[in-house]
Design an enzyme around this catalytic site. Structure first.
Site, PDB file in Angstrom:
ATOM      1  N   GLY A 161      39.149  34.563  42.522  1.00  0.00           N
ATOM      2  CA  GLY A 161      40.580  34.281  42.679  1.00  0.00           C
ATOM      3  C   GLY A 161      40.871  32.816  42.994  1.00  0.00           C
ATOM      4  O   GLY A 161      41.955  32.476  43.486  1.00  0.00           O
TER       5      GLY A 161
ATOM      6  N   ARG B  80      36.014  38.466  47.100  1.00  0.00           N
ATOM      7  CA  ARG B  80      36.574  39.597  46.337  1.00  0.00           C
ATOM      8  C   ARG B  80      35.524  40.697  46.261  1.00  0.00           C
ATOM      9  O   ARG B  80      34.315  40.399  46.299  1.00  0.00           O
ATOM     10  CB  ARG B  80      36.898  39.079  44.929  1.00  0.00           C
ATOM     11  CG  ARG B  80      37.583  40.039  44.018  1.00  0.00           C
ATOM     12  CD  ARG B  80      37.837  39.415  42.649  1.00  0.00           C
ATOM     13  NE  ARG B  80      38.686  40.283  41.847  1.00  0.00           N
ATOM     14  CZ  ARG B  80      38.975  40.076  40.560  1.00  0.00           C
ATOM     15  NH1 ARG B  80      38.508  39.007  39.938  1.00  0.00           N
ATOM     16  NH2 ARG B  80      39.745  40.910  39.903  1.00  0.00           N
TER      17      ARG B  80
ATOM     18  N   HIS C  26      32.816  25.297  44.346  1.00  0.00           N
ATOM     19  CA  HIS C  26      32.053  26.549  44.342  1.00  0.00           C
ATOM     20  C   HIS C  26      30.733  26.340  45.085  1.00  0.00           C
ATOM     21  O   HIS C  26      29.893  27.230  45.108  1.00  0.00           O
ATOM     22  CB  HIS C  26      31.737  26.991  42.909  1.00  0.00           C
ATOM     23  CG  HIS C  26      32.929  27.372  42.083  1.00  0.00           C
ATOM     24  ND1 HIS C  26      33.866  28.271  42.517  1.00  0.00           N
ATOM     25  CD2 HIS C  26      33.328  26.977  40.847  1.00  0.00           C
ATOM     26  CE1 HIS C  26      34.795  28.417  41.575  1.00  0.00           C
ATOM     27  NE2 HIS C  26      34.490  27.634  40.563  1.00  0.00           N
TER      28      HIS C  26
ATOM     29  N   TYR D 110      40.764  38.533  47.926  1.00  0.00           N
ATOM     30  CA  TYR D 110      41.624  38.661  46.737  1.00  0.00           C
ATOM     31  C   TYR D 110      42.530  39.892  46.872  1.00  0.00           C
ATOM     32  O   TYR D 110      43.732  39.833  46.601  1.00  0.00           O
ATOM     33  CB  TYR D 110      40.716  38.774  45.505  1.00  0.00           C
ATOM     34  CG  TYR D 110      41.419  38.938  44.182  1.00  0.00           C
ATOM     35  CD1 TYR D 110      41.809  37.824  43.438  1.00  0.00           C
ATOM     36  CD2 TYR D 110      41.686  40.202  43.655  1.00  0.00           C
ATOM     37  CE1 TYR D 110      42.441  37.979  42.204  1.00  0.00           C
ATOM     38  CE2 TYR D 110      42.321  40.363  42.436  1.00  0.00           C
ATOM     39  CZ  TYR D 110      42.696  39.252  41.715  1.00  0.00           C
ATOM     40  OH  TYR D 110      43.324  39.407  40.500  1.00  0.00           O
TER      41      TYR D 110
ATOM     42  N   TRP E 257      44.102  31.204  41.283  1.00  0.00           N
ATOM     43  CA  TRP E 257      45.348  31.671  41.917  1.00  0.00           C
ATOM     44  C   TRP E 257      45.541  30.975  43.267  1.00  0.00           C
ATOM     45  O   TRP E 257      46.627  30.444  43.570  1.00  0.00           O
ATOM     46  CB  TRP E 257      45.246  33.179  42.083  1.00  0.00           C
ATOM     47  CG  TRP E 257      46.459  33.870  42.604  1.00  0.00           C
ATOM     48  CD1 TRP E 257      47.746  33.387  42.619  1.00  0.00           C
ATOM     49  CD2 TRP E 257      46.504  35.175  43.184  1.00  0.00           C
ATOM     50  NE1 TRP E 257      48.575  34.333  43.175  1.00  0.00           N
ATOM     51  CE2 TRP E 257      47.850  35.438  43.523  1.00  0.00           C
ATOM     52  CE3 TRP E 257      45.542  36.153  43.434  1.00  0.00           C
ATOM     53  CZ2 TRP E 257      48.246  36.629  44.115  1.00  0.00           C
ATOM     54  CZ3 TRP E 257      45.937  37.344  44.011  1.00  0.00           C
ATOM     55  CH2 TRP E 257      47.280  37.580  44.345  1.00  0.00           C
TER      56      TRP E 257
HETATM   57  P1  A3P Z   1      39.872  39.297  36.235  1.00  0.00           P
HETATM   58  O1  A3P Z   1      38.796  38.775  35.329  1.00  0.00           O
HETATM   59  O2  A3P Z   1      39.422  40.499  37.023  1.00  0.00           O
HETATM   60  O3  A3P Z   1      41.152  39.538  35.534  1.00  0.00           O
HETATM   61  P2  A3P Z   1      38.736  32.578  39.361  1.00  0.00           P
HETATM   62  O4  A3P Z   1      40.085  31.977  39.366  1.00  0.00           O
HETATM   63  O5  A3P Z   1      38.018  32.475  40.670  1.00  0.00           O
HETATM   64  O6  A3P Z   1      37.951  32.147  38.182  1.00  0.00           O
HETATM   65  O7  A3P Z   1      38.992  34.157  39.222  1.00  0.00           O
HETATM   66  C1  A3P Z   1      39.491  34.675  38.024  1.00  0.00           C
HETATM   67  C2  A3P Z   1      40.072  36.048  38.309  1.00  0.00           C
HETATM   68  O8  A3P Z   1      41.345  35.897  38.951  1.00  0.00           O
HETATM   69  C3  A3P Z   1      40.323  36.799  37.006  1.00  0.00           C
HETATM   70  O9  A3P Z   1      40.158  38.177  37.332  1.00  0.00           O
HETATM   71  C4  A3P Z   1      41.770  36.413  36.732  1.00  0.00           C
HETATM   72  O10 A3P Z   1      42.416  37.265  35.833  1.00  0.00           O
HETATM   73  C5  A3P Z   1      42.354  36.489  38.126  1.00  0.00           C
HETATM   74  N1  A3P Z   1      43.590  35.701  38.262  1.00  0.00           N
HETATM   75  C6  A3P Z   1      43.876  34.489  37.731  1.00  0.00           C
HETATM   76  N2  A3P Z   1      45.106  34.091  38.104  1.00  0.00           N
HETATM   77  C7  A3P Z   1      45.615  35.080  38.865  1.00  0.00           C
HETATM   78  C8  A3P Z   1      46.882  35.258  39.527  1.00  0.00           C
HETATM   79  N3  A3P Z   1      47.835  34.337  39.465  1.00  0.00           N
HETATM   80  N4  A3P Z   1      47.053  36.388  40.259  1.00  0.00           N
HETATM   81  C9  A3P Z   1      46.086  37.333  40.336  1.00  0.00           C
HETATM   82  N5  A3P Z   1      44.888  37.228  39.710  1.00  0.00           N
HETATM   83  C10 A3P Z   1      44.646  36.107  38.996  1.00  0.00           C
END
Ligand code: A3P
Length: 328
Positions: free
Chosen positions: A70, A150, A128, A224, A73
């Site tokens: 997450g 998460r 990271h 998350y 986000w």
């Molecule tokens: P999923 O693959 O389960 O859909 P990171 O940003 O750490 O790379 O994590 C990516 C994950 O966060 C993905 O999960 C993505 O879809 C989800 N994500 C990205 N933007 C988001 C938002 N604004 N709200 C909720 N989830 C989000």
């Protein structure tokens, strides 16, 4: 490369030749173990540059998390909170930029821009990197760390899809996946063993969690799932933690709610920049911005993992983290 970067690069390749190496065949990439974590060479090059060069400021806010938990986000939310006096919701840079380009990943950005700290106009950065490998200037300067984690079952599923997108037909990521079916099972085993191209999820969470028990004022630990459940509550909590709480007027105007709306999965994933833009990682590696927005759900693992796989992940979580009082 500049002469300084050339000589650093020479030292780096010498170092690589001394590190434990893991040859993966699907995709064909080599991982190197450094300070207990496995890395792709390019990422490790960035990590070492951060350790050698990065100077945090006491007012910095560092967003940390294992990939796919997450981060995108959380960066959008923190950027919106930190810069809310400069940008309103209609002209916000988040509407035209991928959050990673506004809140750079230290170990990626430092290779493109060694003066990253001086050129950034706000105080939110991200990484990271595992806690135990962070440069001293982060752990001793007084800056704050916001850690996101998460459920590992959803993290793995998200990681696998991201990994597959970046490696299928892509030699730039280090090699292409040839057999998708076996790659899911291979990747699952490697995730459980902590041998992915992003290192061990378990050690990553544990490192930050243990540090947060020792120094609670330095960390805000988020999940998350919590953000999904009550984003407005967490946006207010984030603002307080960042020392820029919302005023009564801002709350009456509904600013926290507006930030949540602007940064929601639906809003961000629907923006032109995030539908069609590219994220430049380094000279030979680009990702589609939309690979950071897949589903944004809790529990998608149920569509991908067998009950046995889910049980195995839950058992590892309980065994590795439960003893420290941590559960997902
Ligand atoms: P999923 O693959 O389960 O859909 P990171 O940003 O750490 O790379 O994590 C990516 C994950 O966060 C993905 O999960 C993505 O879809 C989800 N994500 C990205 N933007 C988001 C938002 N604004 N709200 C909720 N989830 C989000």
């Amino acid at each position: 490369r500049s002469p300084l970067m050339q000589s650093n690069y020479k030292l780096f390749t010498e170092l690589l030749s001394t590190l434990p190496k893991l040859n993966r065949n699907n995709p064909p990439v080599d991982l190197y173990q450094y300070q207990g974590f496995w890395y792709l060479p390019k990422v490790l090059e960035g990590v070492i540059q951060v350790q050698q060069q990065f100077q945090a400021r006491p007012t910095d806010i560092i967003i940390a998390g294992w990939p796919k938990t997450g981060n995108t986000w959380l960066k959008a939310l923190c950027f919106a909170i930190a810069t809310r006096k400069q940008h309103n919701q209609t002209k916000n840079p988040l509407l035209t930029n991928l959050p990673h380009n506004l809140v750079p990943i230290l170990e990626v950005e430092i290779l493109n821009n060694p003066k990253i700290r001086e050129t950034l106009h706000h105080s939110v950065l991200s990484t990271h990197m595992p806690y135990t490998s962070l440069p001293k200037s982060i752990t001793t300067s007084g800056c704050k760390i916001i850690y996101i984690c998460r459920d590992p079952k959803d993290t793995f599923v998200s990681f696998y899809h991201f990994f597959r997108r970046s490696h299928v037909l892509s030699t730039s990521a280090g090699g292409s996946i040839t057999d998708l079916n076996s790659s899911f099972h291979d990747e699952f085993d490697l995730f459980c063993e902590g041998k992915t191209s992003a290192g061990s999820f378990w050690d990553h969470v544990l490192g930050y969690y243990k540090a947060s028990l020792d120094r609670p004022d330095m960390f805000l630990f988020l999940k998350y799932e919590g953000l999904v459940e009550d984003p407005v509550f967490y946006v207010k909590k984030l603002a307080r933690y960042m020392d820029i709480p919302f005023s009564v007027e801002e709350e009456l105007e509904g600013i926290p709610e507006k930030i949540v709306k602007m940064c929601s999965f639906e809003s961000l994933s629907g923006l032109e920049v995030n539908k069609t833009g590219k994220y430049y990682v380094h000279e030979s590696y680009m990702l589609d911005n939309n690979s950071f927005f897949r589903k944004g759900n809790i529990g998608d693992w149920k569509n991908h993992l067998t009950p046995e796989m889910a049980k195995k992940i839950d058992e590892i979580a309980a065994e590795r983290l439960g003893g420290f009082g941590f559960s997902f």
